[in-house]
Scaffold this active site. Sequence first.
Site, short mmCIF file in Angstrom:
data_model
loop_
_atom_site.label_atom_id
_atom_site.label_comp_id
_atom_site.label_asym_id
_atom_site.label_seq_id
_atom_site.Cartn_x
_atom_site.Cartn_y
_atom_site.Cartn_z
N GLU A 1 -6.72 21.86 -16.58
CA GLU A 1 -7.76 21.28 -15.74
C GLU A 1 -9.10 21.10 -16.45
O GLU A 1 -9.73 20.05 -16.35
CB GLU A 1 -7.96 22.13 -14.47
CG GLU A 1 -6.89 21.95 -13.41
CD GLU A 1 -5.65 22.81 -13.63
OE1 GLU A 1 -5.47 23.37 -14.74
OE2 GLU A 1 -4.86 22.93 -12.68
N1 COA Z 1 -1.03 12.54 -12.43
C1 COA Z 1 -0.74 11.25 -12.33
N2 COA Z 1 0.13 10.63 -13.15
C2 COA Z 1 0.73 11.37 -14.07
C3 COA Z 1 0.49 12.74 -14.21
C4 COA Z 1 -0.44 13.34 -13.33
N3 COA Z 1 -0.71 14.66 -13.35
N4 COA Z 1 1.25 13.22 -15.22
C5 COA Z 1 1.94 12.17 -15.69
N5 COA Z 1 1.64 11.05 -15.00
C6 COA Z 1 2.14 9.70 -15.19
C7 COA Z 1 1.48 9.03 -16.38
O1 COA Z 1 0.23 8.52 -16.03
C8 COA Z 1 2.48 7.94 -16.71
O2 COA Z 1 2.31 6.88 -15.80
P1 COA Z 1 2.52 5.36 -16.30
O3 COA Z 1 3.98 5.29 -16.67
O4 COA Z 1 2.17 4.57 -15.10
O5 COA Z 1 1.60 5.17 -17.47
C9 COA Z 1 3.83 8.62 -16.38
O6 COA Z 1 3.52 9.73 -15.52
C10 COA Z 1 4.51 9.13 -17.60
O7 COA Z 1 3.60 9.97 -18.32
P2 COA Z 1 3.43 9.92 -19.91
O8 COA Z 1 2.20 10.67 -20.26
O9 COA Z 1 3.55 8.53 -20.39
O10 COA Z 1 4.75 10.71 -20.34
P3 COA Z 1 4.98 11.76 -21.51
O11 COA Z 1 6.42 12.07 -21.48
O12 COA Z 1 4.35 11.30 -22.77
O13 COA Z 1 4.16 13.07 -21.06
C11 COA Z 1 3.34 14.76 -19.56
C12 COA Z 1 4.46 13.75 -19.86
C13 COA Z 1 3.64 15.36 -18.18
C14 COA Z 1 3.37 15.87 -20.62
C15 COA Z 1 1.97 14.04 -19.60
O14 COA Z 1 2.02 12.93 -18.72
C16 COA Z 1 0.80 14.87 -19.18
O15 COA Z 1 0.31 15.64 -19.96
N6 COA Z 1 0.30 14.69 -17.94
C17 COA Z 1 -0.95 15.29 -17.48
C18 COA Z 1 -0.62 16.62 -16.86
C19 COA Z 1 -1.84 17.40 -16.49
O16 COA Z 1 -2.76 17.64 -17.25
N7 COA Z 1 -1.79 17.87 -15.23
C20 COA Z 1 -2.81 18.70 -14.68
C21 COA Z 1 -3.31 18.06 -13.43
S1 COA Z 1 -4.54 19.08 -12.67
#
Ligand code: COA
Length: 260
Positions: free
Chosen positions: A136
């Site tokens: 976060e």
């Molecule tokens: N909120 C909204 N969308 C999210 C998300 C979140 N917390 N986590 C992933 N997504 C979405 C991405 O935006 C992406 O959308 P798109 O295809 O429209 O671009 C899709 O999910 C795939 O994510 P991507 O990052 O391309 O996949 P990845 O395999 O490289 O990585 C994660 C996956 C989960 C490791 C990475 O998306 C990530 O780190 N997400 C943020 C998580 C985070 O910090 N959460 C805390 C929230 S308080």
Amino acid sequence: MNLERVELILDGPVARVWMNRPEAHNAFDGLMVTELRKVLFDLRSEDAVRVIVLGGRGPSFCAGADLAWMKAMASFSRGENLLEAQAMADLFFTVYESPKPVVARVHGAALGGGAGLVAASDIPVAALGTTFGFTEVRLGIIPAVISPYVVGRIGESAARELFLTGERFEAVRAQEIGLVRATVPEEDLDAAVEGRVSELLKAGPRAIAEAKALIREVAWRRIEDVQRYTVERIADVRVSPEGQEGMRAFLEKRKPDWTG
Ligand code: COA
């Protein structure tokens, strides 16, 4: 209820609850929060269900709150913003105080609120290679509503490091700090989860609910303050039908009736 973001499979005494928004790594928006909370809440009154397994469809357990949804809160009134946050807090509390034990099946990523769900569950089992993080602060926000569950589980020391850096960490470290109870190769994850489920099915369902309530009541409290409560609980539970059946079965060298 028609479910869009959650899948519920009733499998005898086991309810399998899947977060089902795989394309977004099961990031939860308002609809997911509402559905997940309702499904978990309704399971409280399903007498046939004795154990809940919570997992995520697709590549991840859960990537936490939907960041587009959280960002959109800027255009909400303060009151609406608070209501959405309260709904999220209610979701974690529903997991935490579920009278049925919750086994979390964790793989891929468990970030932010996803790691919060892990912390709020009873027995989290993770695949090696899972990425965890309280990310976060890297987004300029804070792990607020999950913090009681996470700090309760990993303690202040690890929380200070992980909440403040927002760094990601892997499953072995998650186990070292007590965030998860076990780590196994991904191909063994389902078997490891089923192993926990079968141990839980040996226990009296009411006794499990009572034991969960007991932990909640005594954690962080002075012994003097909870002693009377513990005395009353055992006095009630040992004369309850389930307590009597469990002890009778032991003495008669047979299995108790709830083991089916
Ligand atoms: N909120 C909204 N969308 C999210 C998300 C979140 N917390 N986590 C992933 N997504 C979405 C991405 O935006 C992406 O959308 P798109 O295809 O429209 O671009 C899709 O999910 C795939 O994510 P991507 O990052 O391309 O996949 P990845 O395999 O490289 O990585 C994660 C996956 C989960 C490791 C990475 O998306 C990530 O780190 N997400 C943020 C998580 C985070 O910090 N959460 C805390 C929230 S308080």
